[in-house]
Design a protein around this motif. Sequence first.
Motif: not given
Length: 310
Positions: A144-148, A163-167, A171-173, A176-181
């Motif tokens: 969802g964060a990547a979609e945002l 929630d550090i584990e979630l963050m 962050v890498p998700a 990666a999403a921005l790198g795909e553009q």
Amino acid sequence: MRLDGILFFPLTPFDGGGSVAEDVLAGHVADGVAHGAGAVFAACGTGEFHALDGAEHRRVVGTAVAAAAGRVPVFAGAGGPLPHAVACARAAAEAGADGVLLMPPYLVAAPEAGLVAYVREVAAATGLPLVVYQRDNARFTPAGAAELARIPTVTGFKDGLGDIELMQRIVPAVRAALGEQRAPAKDFTFFNGLPTAEVSVAAYAAVGARLYSSAAFCFVPEVALAFNRALADGDDALVRRLLTAFYIPLVQLRNEVPGYAVSLVKAGVRLRGRDVGGVRPPLQDPHPKHLAELEQLVSAGLETAGAAAR
């Protein structure tokens, strides 16, 4: 827009009749910028966004923009019911703000697809850069964060869950999403948005969220700046001294009463000599016993920061 340094979240002063005290706010913002704030976030959490009507929100943002005078970026809070969030985002653009911090929608628990749609509609209402604030009922998965992040004007993600584990997965998700553009990746910033963020700054920096909001900067800029410089210089000993003398006891005091994350900040500004009034219900001003403890903490923090500067 690349942000750096201390992120200043000014409070919203009220006069004796309960109205927004624009002249006091202007001085508060101007002093924060003069002390070295990297950006101003007006009418946000510390600024009691939840307690402002639309007209007051416009006045607060306009006053902050005028007081900052182009020296640093000014972001405006938006959130709550979708029509109100859209209206706040549009008003921010009209007032000359440089961006929007989008806080959670009001009350309801919603599926992630609905939260993403909420962000899309607010983003569509203005071309301003938008930072999404994850906290309370606005929670995102890494997907969802990547979609945002793929929404063109969404340029930041501020975490208030802790929630550090979630963050660590978000962050890498997002990266990666921005790198795909196909186009060059836009600047995208991760923020530590926990109350008294200095206490958790090391954990967030380790997962790639180095920027943080400093509520303490409102009332003890000397301490906040000393802490920020110590971080930048790798002065771990000073970081530990400031945490021990000021920040950790402040967290303990803050946790005594719900809402003290805002009420103590406003009380601290009054202790330092600026008449900003009290908080609006449902928040409550600190108990006299807690005010005395806060005054002692302010003295301890200033002494520790001052000793480091000598």
